[in-house]
Design an enzyme around this catalytic site. Structure first.
Site, PDB file in Angstrom:
ATOM      1  N   GLY A  27       0.876  -1.164   0.000  1.00  0.00           N
ATOM      2  CA  GLY A  27       0.000   0.000   0.000  1.00  0.00           C
ATOM      3  C   GLY A  27       0.916   1.217   0.000  1.00  0.00           C
ATOM      4  O   GLY A  27       1.677   1.422   0.952  1.00  0.00           O
ATOM      5  N   VAL A  30      -2.017  -2.181   9.496  1.00  0.00           N
ATOM      6  CA  VAL A  30      -2.469  -0.812   9.751  1.00  0.00           C
ATOM      7  C   VAL A  30      -3.905  -0.606   9.229  1.00  0.00           C
ATOM      8  O   VAL A  30      -4.650   0.234   9.715  1.00  0.00           O
ATOM      9  CB  VAL A  30      -1.509   0.214   9.087  1.00  0.00           C
ATOM     10  CG1 VAL A  30      -1.888   1.642   9.433  1.00  0.00           C
ATOM     11  CG2 VAL A  30      -0.062  -0.052   9.491  1.00  0.00           C
ATOM     12  N   HIS A  79      -8.960   1.053  18.641  1.00  0.00           N
ATOM     13  CA  HIS A  79      -8.519   2.333  18.131  1.00  0.00           C
ATOM     14  C   HIS A  79      -9.602   3.400  18.304  1.00  0.00           C
ATOM     15  O   HIS A  79     -10.785   3.118  18.152  1.00  0.00           O
ATOM     16  CB  HIS A  79      -8.239   2.105  16.649  1.00  0.00           C
ATOM     17  CG  HIS A  79      -7.618   3.248  15.953  1.00  0.00           C
ATOM     18  ND1 HIS A  79      -6.763   4.129  16.559  1.00  0.00           N
ATOM     19  CD2 HIS A  79      -7.716   3.647  14.663  1.00  0.00           C
ATOM     20  CE1 HIS A  79      -6.371   5.010  15.664  1.00  0.00           C
ATOM     21  NE2 HIS A  79      -6.935   4.742  14.524  1.00  0.00           N
TER      22      HIS A  79
HETATM   23  O1  TXD Z   1      -4.258   3.713  13.467  1.00  0.00           O
HETATM   24  C1  TXD Z   1      -4.474   3.123  12.456  1.00  0.00           C
HETATM   25  N1  TXD Z   1      -4.416   1.796  12.425  1.00  0.00           N
HETATM   26  C2  TXD Z   1      -4.778   3.834  11.223  1.00  0.00           C
HETATM   27  C3  TXD Z   1      -5.403   3.100  10.146  1.00  0.00           C
HETATM   28  C4  TXD Z   1      -4.358   5.164  11.017  1.00  0.00           C
HETATM   29  C5  TXD Z   1      -4.495   5.755   9.800  1.00  0.00           C
HETATM   30  C6  TXD Z   1      -5.046   5.061   8.646  1.00  0.00           C
HETATM   31  N2  TXD Z   1      -5.662   3.816   8.961  1.00  0.00           N
HETATM   32  C7  TXD Z   1      -6.071   2.937   7.861  1.00  0.00           C
HETATM   33  O2  TXD Z   1      -4.943   2.610   7.053  1.00  0.00           O
HETATM   34  C8  TXD Z   1      -7.066   3.533   6.895  1.00  0.00           C
HETATM   35  O3  TXD Z   1      -8.378   3.470   7.412  1.00  0.00           O
HETATM   36  C9  TXD Z   1      -6.873   2.610   5.704  1.00  0.00           C
HETATM   37  O4  TXD Z   1      -7.575   1.390   5.915  1.00  0.00           O
HETATM   38  C10 TXD Z   1      -5.361   2.316   5.727  1.00  0.00           C
HETATM   39  C11 TXD Z   1      -4.557   3.119   4.703  1.00  0.00           C
HETATM   40  O5  TXD Z   1      -4.812   4.486   4.873  1.00  0.00           O
HETATM   41  P1  TXD Z   1      -4.259   5.551   3.789  1.00  0.00           P
HETATM   42  O6  TXD Z   1      -4.625   6.888   4.270  1.00  0.00           O
HETATM   43  O7  TXD Z   1      -2.839   5.244   3.460  1.00  0.00           O
HETATM   44  O8  TXD Z   1      -5.168   5.167   2.531  1.00  0.00           O
HETATM   45  P2  TXD Z   1      -4.833   5.394   0.982  1.00  0.00           P
HETATM   46  O9  TXD Z   1      -4.030   6.645   0.812  1.00  0.00           O
HETATM   47  O10 TXD Z   1      -6.132   5.252   0.280  1.00  0.00           O
HETATM   48  O11 TXD Z   1      -3.875   4.162   0.609  1.00  0.00           O
HETATM   49  C12 TXD Z   1      -4.311   2.855   0.483  1.00  0.00           C
HETATM   50  C13 TXD Z   1      -3.538   2.254  -0.658  1.00  0.00           C
HETATM   51  C14 TXD Z   1      -3.900   2.846  -2.039  1.00  0.00           C
HETATM   52  O12 TXD Z   1      -2.748   3.384  -2.665  1.00  0.00           O
HETATM   53  C15 TXD Z   1      -4.450   1.647  -2.810  1.00  0.00           C
HETATM   54  O13 TXD Z   1      -4.135   1.680  -4.198  1.00  0.00           O
HETATM   55  C16 TXD Z   1      -3.739   0.502  -2.108  1.00  0.00           C
HETATM   56  O14 TXD Z   1      -3.813   0.845  -0.730  1.00  0.00           O
HETATM   57  N3  TXD Z   1      -4.336  -0.808  -2.362  1.00  0.00           N
HETATM   58  C17 TXD Z   1      -3.573  -1.923  -2.526  1.00  0.00           C
HETATM   59  N4  TXD Z   1      -2.244  -2.101  -2.494  1.00  0.00           N
HETATM   60  C18 TXD Z   1      -1.786  -3.355  -2.708  1.00  0.00           C
HETATM   61  N5  TXD Z   1      -2.582  -4.422  -2.939  1.00  0.00           N
HETATM   62  C19 TXD Z   1      -3.920  -4.273  -2.980  1.00  0.00           C
HETATM   63  N6  TXD Z   1      -4.712  -5.329  -3.198  1.00  0.00           N
HETATM   64  C20 TXD Z   1      -4.470  -2.977  -2.772  1.00  0.00           C
HETATM   65  N7  TXD Z   1      -5.728  -2.469  -2.737  1.00  0.00           N
HETATM   66  C21 TXD Z   1      -5.629  -1.160  -2.482  1.00  0.00           C
END
Ligand code: TXD
Length: 316
Positions: free
Chosen positions: A13, A122, A179
Site C-alpha cells: 500500500g 495498519v 482504536h
Molecule cells: O491507526 C491506524 N491503524 C490507522 C489506520 C491510522 C491511519 C489510517 N488507517 C487505515 O490505514 C485507513 O483506514 C486505511 O484502511 C489504511 C490506509 O490508509 P491511507 O490513508 O494510506 O489510505 P490510501 O491513501 O487510500 O492508501 C491505500 C492504498 C492505495 O494506494 C491503494 O491503491 C492501495 O492501498 N491498495 C492496494 N495495495 C496493494 N494491494 C492491494 N490489493 C491494494 N488495494 C488497495
C-alpha cells in the site's frame, strides 16, 4: 543480520500512510524499503522521489517501487496499509468484505515471499484485519501485530504537553482497547517525567484531553475533507519497525493476540506489549479497575462482532 547487510522493510500500500511509513523509515535509516501497490507507477514514482531526498537528508538507504509482490522477498518487516476507505453508501459489512479480500490477497503473498517476516497491520478496521491476517498467514501470533495504540497514545501525549506547556518528550502514557472511540485511557499511567498527570491537572481537563485524543482521527478527517491522518500514523508505525529491527523491547500499546490475558482469548485488541526482534515478545497484564475491565470487555465485543461479520461475508 550478517555484517554488511541492511534490513529490508516492505510497505504494502503506497498511499498516504504507506508512503509516510517509508519516508520515516528511510529518514531513521532503518533499512531499504520496498513500496508496493496495485496502482501502476504510484509506488515507483514515490520510491524514486524518496530516494532522491537521501543526499539532502543524509541517508544511504534506498526505496524501490514495484507492483510485483515477489520484490518483497526476504523482508524483515512487512507493513500492510493496503485497503479502501469507507465510501459514502458503503456499510460496515461492505468495508469488511472489501478490505478483508484485499488483506487475504496481501497475506497470501506475504506468506509466499516473506514467510519469516514480522507483519504490522495498519488497515482498518484494525483489530479485525489483524485477526484476519493472523488466520490467513498462519504465522505465530507474536509475528502479526496491529498499529493503533501508539498513535492514540501519541495524540494524548501531544495534547497533555500543550496543556501543561511542557515538552512532548516528557509525556508518556499507556492505554488499552480498540482504536479511537473505543480506546481506554489510563490517566494514572500518564506521566510527565514520571509524575502522574492526576497530580498536575484537574479531572475535567484530563477528561477533555482524553476525549479529544479519542476523536483525534475524526478531527483530522473533518479538517482534511478528503482522506485521513497519515503523518502521526506513519511515525507510529516507523517507531514499531524500529523497535522490532533494533530489538529495542519497548513497552508500547499495540493490537496483540490474546491467549487468556485480561480474560480474553482468540481475539486481537490493544494492550501493552514488549516489542522486540521477534515481534510481540510479551503481553503485559496491568491491574484494571472494574470500569476499565468492563470497557475492555465491550471493546472486545465490538471486535468479535467484526470477526463474525467477516465470517458472514465469507472472508474468514
Ligand atoms: O491507526 C491506524 N491503524 C490507522 C489506520 C491510522 C491511519 C489510517 N488507517 C487505515 O490505514 C485507513 O483506514 C486505511 O484502511 C489504511 C490506509 O490508509 P491511507 O490513508 O494510506 O489510505 P490510501 O491513501 O487510500 O492508501 C491505500 C492504498 C492505495 O494506494 C491503494 O491503491 C492501495 O492501498 N491498495 C492496494 N495495495 C496493494 N494491494 C492491494 N490489493 C491494494 N488495494 C488497495
Amino acid at each position: 543480520m550478517p555484517a554488511g547487510k541492511r534490513f529490508k522493510v516492505a510497505c504494502i500500500g503506497a498511499g498516504n500512510v504507506g508512503a509516510t511509513v517509508a519516508q520515516y523509515c528511510l529518514d531513521m535509516e532503518l533499512g531499504d524499503i520496498v513500496l508496493t501497490d496495485i496502482v501502476e507507477g504510484l509506488p515507483q514514482g514515490k520510491a524514486l522521489d524518496m530516494t532522491q531526498a537521501g543526499p539532502v537528508r543524509g541517508y544511504s538507504c534506498v526505496a524501490y517501487g514495484t507492483n510485483d509482490y515477489s520484490d518483497i522477498a526476504g523482508s524483515d518487516v512487512v507493513v500492510v496499509t493496503a485497503g479502501l476507505p469507507r465510501a459514502p453508501g458503503m456499510d460496515r459489512l461492505d468495508l469488511l468484505e472489501k478490505n478483508g479480500r484485499i488483506m487475504s490477497e496481501v497475506c497470501e503473498n506475504i506468506g509466499r515471499y516473506a514467510p519469516e517476516s514480522v507483519v504490522i497491520v495498519v488497515t482498518n478496521p484494525l483489530d479485525v484485519m489483524t485477526y484476519l491476517a493472523l488466520k490467513k498467514l498462519g504465522f505465530p501470533p507474536r509475528r502479526v501485530v496491529g498499529m493503533a495504540g501508539i498513535l492514540d497514545s501519541d495524540r494524548l501525549r501531544s495534547f497533555v504537553a500543550a496543556e501543561l506547556g511542557v515538552s512532548m518528550k516528557n509525556v508518556d502514557t499507556m492505554l488499552l482497547g480498540s482504536h479511537g472511540d473505543e480506546m481506554i485511557p489510563l490517566p494514572r499511567y500518564t506521566t510527565v517525567s514520571g509524575v502522574p498527570i492526576t497530580q498536575l491537572m484537574g479531572q475535567d481537563r484530563i477528561d477533555a484531553l482524553v476525549e479529544r485524543a479519542r476523536k483525534g482521527g475524526g478531527e483530522i478527517v473533518s479538517l482534511l475533507k478528503k482522506g485521513s491522518a497519515f503523518y502521526a500514523p506513519g511515525a507510529s508505525v516507523a517507531r514499531m519497525v524500529q523497535c522490532i529491527l533494533h530489538d529495542e523491547r519497548q513497552f508500547v500499546p499495540c493490537s496483540a493476540f490474546l491467549t487468556g490475558q485480561y480474560g480474553h482469548r482468540d481475539v486481537y485488541i490493544g494492550v501493552p506489549v514488549r516489542l522486540g526482534k521477534g515481534g510481540v515478545e510479551e503481553v503485559l497484564e496491568l491491574e484494571l479497575s472494574t470500569d476499565e475491565q468492563e470497557a475492555l470487555n465491550q471493546s472486545v465485543e465490538v471486535v468479535r462482532k467484526g470477526i463474525e461479520g467477516m465470517k458472514e461475508v465469507g472472508v474468514l
